[in-house]
Design an enzyme around this catalytic site. Structure first.
Site, PDB file in Angstrom:
ATOM      1  N   SER A  52      34.185  40.165  40.323  1.00 41.34           N
ATOM      2  CA  SER A  52      33.539  40.741  39.493  1.00 41.34           C
ATOM      3  C   SER A  52      32.379  39.782  39.137  1.00 41.34           C
ATOM      4  O   SER A  52      32.298  38.514  39.498  1.00 41.34           O
ATOM      5  CB  SER A  52      34.550  40.433  38.179  1.00 41.34           C
ATOM      6  OG  SER A  52      34.029  40.825  36.985  1.00 41.34           O
ATOM      7  N   TYR A  66      41.199  36.148  33.410  1.00 42.51           N
ATOM      8  CA  TYR A  66      40.537  37.346  34.081  1.00 42.51           C
ATOM      9  C   TYR A  66      39.422  36.286  35.052  1.00 42.51           C
ATOM     10  O   TYR A  66      39.128  36.570  36.230  1.00 42.51           O
ATOM     11  CB  TYR A  66      39.927  38.400  33.413  1.00 42.51           C
ATOM     12  CG  TYR A  66      39.346  39.417  34.284  1.00 42.51           C
ATOM     13  CD1 TYR A  66      40.244  40.490  34.909  1.00 42.51           C
ATOM     14  CD2 TYR A  66      38.195  39.673  34.494  1.00 42.51           C
ATOM     15  CE1 TYR A  66      39.696  41.401  35.750  1.00 42.51           C
ATOM     16  CE2 TYR A  66      37.589  40.775  35.101  1.00 42.51           C
ATOM     17  CZ  TYR A  66      38.313  41.667  35.669  1.00 42.51           C
ATOM     18  OH  TYR A  66      37.962  42.638  36.612  1.00 42.51           O
ATOM     19  N   LYS A  96      39.095  35.687  39.106  1.00 43.52           N
ATOM     20  CA  LYS A  96      38.013  36.374  39.846  1.00 43.52           C
ATOM     21  C   LYS A  96      37.241  35.229  40.483  1.00 43.52           C
ATOM     22  O   LYS A  96      36.775  35.372  41.529  1.00 43.52           O
ATOM     23  CB  LYS A  96      37.268  37.176  39.023  1.00 43.52           C
ATOM     24  CG  LYS A  96      37.655  38.336  38.391  1.00 43.52           C
ATOM     25  CD  LYS A  96      38.356  39.257  39.593  1.00 43.52           C
ATOM     26  CE  LYS A  96      38.861  40.669  39.246  1.00 43.52           C
ATOM     27  NZ  LYS A  96      39.380  41.555  40.385  1.00 43.52           N
TER      28      LYS A  96
HETATM   29  N1  LIG Z   1      36.238  48.411  35.906  1.00 45.62           N
HETATM   30  C1  LIG Z   1      35.269  47.191  35.732  1.00 45.62           C
HETATM   31  O1  LIG Z   1      34.395  47.124  34.848  1.00 45.62           O
HETATM   32  C2  LIG Z   1      35.341  46.182  36.768  1.00 45.62           C
HETATM   33  C3  LIG Z   1      34.187  45.274  36.857  1.00 45.62           C
HETATM   34  C4  LIG Z   1      34.319  44.259  37.713  1.00 45.62           C
HETATM   35  C5  LIG Z   1      35.637  44.337  38.631  1.00 45.62           C
HETATM   36  N2  LIG Z   1      36.493  45.139  38.339  1.00 45.62           N
HETATM   37  C6  LIG Z   1      37.435  45.074  39.440  1.00 45.62           C
HETATM   38  O2  LIG Z   1      37.568  46.050  40.193  1.00 45.62           O
HETATM   39  C7  LIG Z   1      38.987  46.285  40.728  1.00 45.62           C
HETATM   40  C8  LIG Z   1      39.361  47.675  40.504  1.00 45.62           C
HETATM   41  O3  LIG Z   1      39.497  48.129  39.248  1.00 45.62           O
HETATM   42  P1  LIG Z   1      38.970  49.545  38.589  1.00 45.62           P
HETATM   43  O4  LIG Z   1      38.021  49.034  37.779  1.00 45.62           O
HETATM   44  O5  LIG Z   1      39.007  50.504  39.542  1.00 45.62           O
HETATM   45  O6  LIG Z   1      40.297  49.691  37.594  1.00 45.62           O
HETATM   46  P2  LIG Z   1      41.540  50.701  37.764  1.00 45.62           P
HETATM   47  O7  LIG Z   1      42.473  50.353  36.679  1.00 45.62           O
HETATM   48  O8  LIG Z   1      40.975  52.127  37.365  1.00 45.62           O
HETATM   49  O9  LIG Z   1      42.091  50.579  39.047  1.00 45.62           O
HETATM   50  C9  LIG Z   1      42.842  49.560  39.421  1.00 45.62           C
HETATM   51  C10 LIG Z   1      44.088  50.122  39.943  1.00 45.62           C
HETATM   52  O10 LIG Z   1      44.928  48.900  40.602  1.00 45.62           O
HETATM   53  C11 LIG Z   1      46.211  49.278  40.756  1.00 45.62           C
HETATM   54  N3  LIG Z   1      47.087  48.109  40.572  1.00 45.62           N
HETATM   55  C12 LIG Z   1      47.379  47.213  39.363  1.00 45.62           C
HETATM   56  N4  LIG Z   1      48.331  46.190  39.403  1.00 45.62           N
HETATM   57  C13 LIG Z   1      48.583  46.443  40.832  1.00 45.62           C
HETATM   58  C14 LIG Z   1      49.519  45.808  41.498  1.00 45.62           C
HETATM   59  N5  LIG Z   1      50.458  44.883  40.985  1.00 45.62           N
HETATM   60  N6  LIG Z   1      49.771  46.402  42.924  1.00 45.62           N
HETATM   61  C15 LIG Z   1      49.124  47.451  43.235  1.00 45.62           C
HETATM   62  N7  LIG Z   1      48.147  48.175  42.302  1.00 45.62           N
HETATM   63  C16 LIG Z   1      48.009  47.587  41.099  1.00 45.62           C
HETATM   64  C17 LIG Z   1      46.377  50.162  39.251  1.00 45.62           C
HETATM   65  O11 LIG Z   1      47.397  50.871  39.145  1.00 45.62           O
HETATM   66  C18 LIG Z   1      45.198  50.912  39.421  1.00 45.62           C
HETATM   67  O12 LIG Z   1      45.144  52.109  39.763  1.00 45.62           O
HETATM   68  C19 LIG Z   1      39.738  45.398  40.069  1.00 45.62           C
HETATM   69  O13 LIG Z   1      39.930  44.313  41.073  1.00 45.62           O
HETATM   70  C20 LIG Z   1      39.028  44.775  38.715  1.00 45.62           C
HETATM   71  O14 LIG Z   1      39.356  43.597  38.380  1.00 45.62           O
HETATM   72  C21 LIG Z   1      36.643  46.166  37.566  1.00 45.62           C
END
Ligand SMILES: NC(=O)c1ccc[n+]([C@@H]2O[C@H](COP(=O)([O-])OP(=O)(O)OC[C@H]3O[C@@H](n4cnc5c(N)ncnc54)[C@H](O)[C@@H]3O)[C@@H](O)[C@H]2O)c1
Length: 270
Positions: free
Chosen positions: A156, A169, A173
């Site tokens: 992130s 978080y 990260k």
């Molecule tokens: N959305 C943002 O703004 C953002 C920004 C930077 C980084 N991220 C990172 O991107 C990645 C994807 O997140 P997203 O934004 O698509 O959110 P999201 O919540 O839509 O997707 C994350 C998925 O991970 C799954 N998950 C959670 N815990 C789990 C576990 N223990 N085992 C298996 N699956 C699990 C959830 O069920 C969900 O479907 C994450 O690592 C998040 O930290 C997100």
């Protein structure tokens, strides 16, 4: 010929959001894909629901709609047994594993000294230990296959900067960067590349809807995405998928140990 034609990819956290988008994008470019997700809620310390079985199945259908092959395996990345079963399914189903995308992640917010221990534990367990589990399940078979590979860990902008208020978080990260850097060196002799991607806020994902940036910005104005990102307040899942696709493909054959930002300029702010 697709950019990842003939390759097999495993993606964690693929029921929705970025993981789903990565699955579709890689399939569009010829990869066969195994999608995994925990598919149920895991902690009261998370302020939003996690993905569901129905959403994971919808990912499968979206991948198949591109003409691609896809298999879904329900797996919690906190469990080495469950994630090992998903890795084994990839090899059984498609005969190989070339690309591993450790994307599953969770988020919550709170001042460092006020966070409940459960909030700390679940974020570190899923985001950091979950990525290690994913890697340690996949790597032995990849080394044995002796066909190289690409591992991509989803960090992130908060894996580069000290965003607040969510140090658990931020710590998870940043931890992924350490995992990536060490692994990149350990796996280079096997031609397995390891990189991180660093998105800023990504629109229409479970995290961005569940931990709204506007709410965080009301508490910490300097971390408002609109103030933080020179190019745009949000990026879209497909913007991150295009970075992942490049890192997964042989176009990036000499790219390893890289922190690839997809952050609309956020981490380069003066
Ligand atoms: N959305 C943002 O703004 C953002 C920004 C930077 C980084 N991220 C990172 O991107 C990645 C994807 O997140 P997203 O934004 O698509 O959110 P999201 O919540 O839509 O997707 C994350 C998925 O991970 C799954 N998950 C959670 N815990 C789990 C576990 N223990 N085992 C298996 N699956 C699990 C959830 O069920 C969900 O479907 C994450 O690592 C998040 O930290 C997100």
């Amino acid at each position: 010929m697709g950019r990842v034609e003939g390759k097999v990819a495993l993606i964690t956290g693929a029921a929705r959001g970025q993981g789903r988008s990565h699955a579709v994008r890689l399939a569009e470019e010829g990869a066969r894909v195994v999608v995994t997700d925990v598919c149920h809620d895991i902690s009261d310390a998370l302020p939003y629901p996690l993905g569901t079985k129905e959403e994971l199945e919808e990912t499968v259908q979206l991948v198949r709609a591109t003409g691609g092959e896809c298999v879904a395996v329900q797996a919690d990345v906190r469990s080495i047994g469950e994630i090992q079963a998903a890795v084994d399914a990839a090899v059984t189903e498609f005969g190989r594993l070339d690309i591993v995308i450790a994307n599953a992640g969770v988020m919550s917010s709170g001042r460092a000294w006020e966070l409940p221990e459960e909030a700390w534990d679940v974020v570190i367990d899923v985001n950091l230990k979950g990525a290690w589990n994913t890697v340690r399940a996949a790597v032995p078979g990849m080394i044995e296959a002796d066909a190289g590979g690409s591992i991509i860990l989803t960090s992130s902008a908060a894996g580069i900067r000290g965003h607040v208020p969510y140090v658990h978080y931020v710590a998870s990260k940043h931890g992924l960067v350490g995992l990536m850097k060490g692994l990149a060196n350990e796996l280079a002799p096997h031609n397995i590349r390891v990189n991180t991607v660093h998105p800023t806020g990504v629109s229409d994902t479970g995290i961005s809807l569940g931990v709204p940036a506007e709410e965080l910005a009301a508490r910490e104005p300097m971390f408002a995405l609109s103030a933080m990102n020179p190019l745009a307040p949000y990026v879209e899942p497909r913007d991150v998928s295009n970075a992942v696709l490049f890192l997964a493909s042989d176009e990036a054959r000499y790219v390893t140990g890289l922190q690839f930002t997809v952050d609309a300029g956020a981490t380069n702010k003066p």
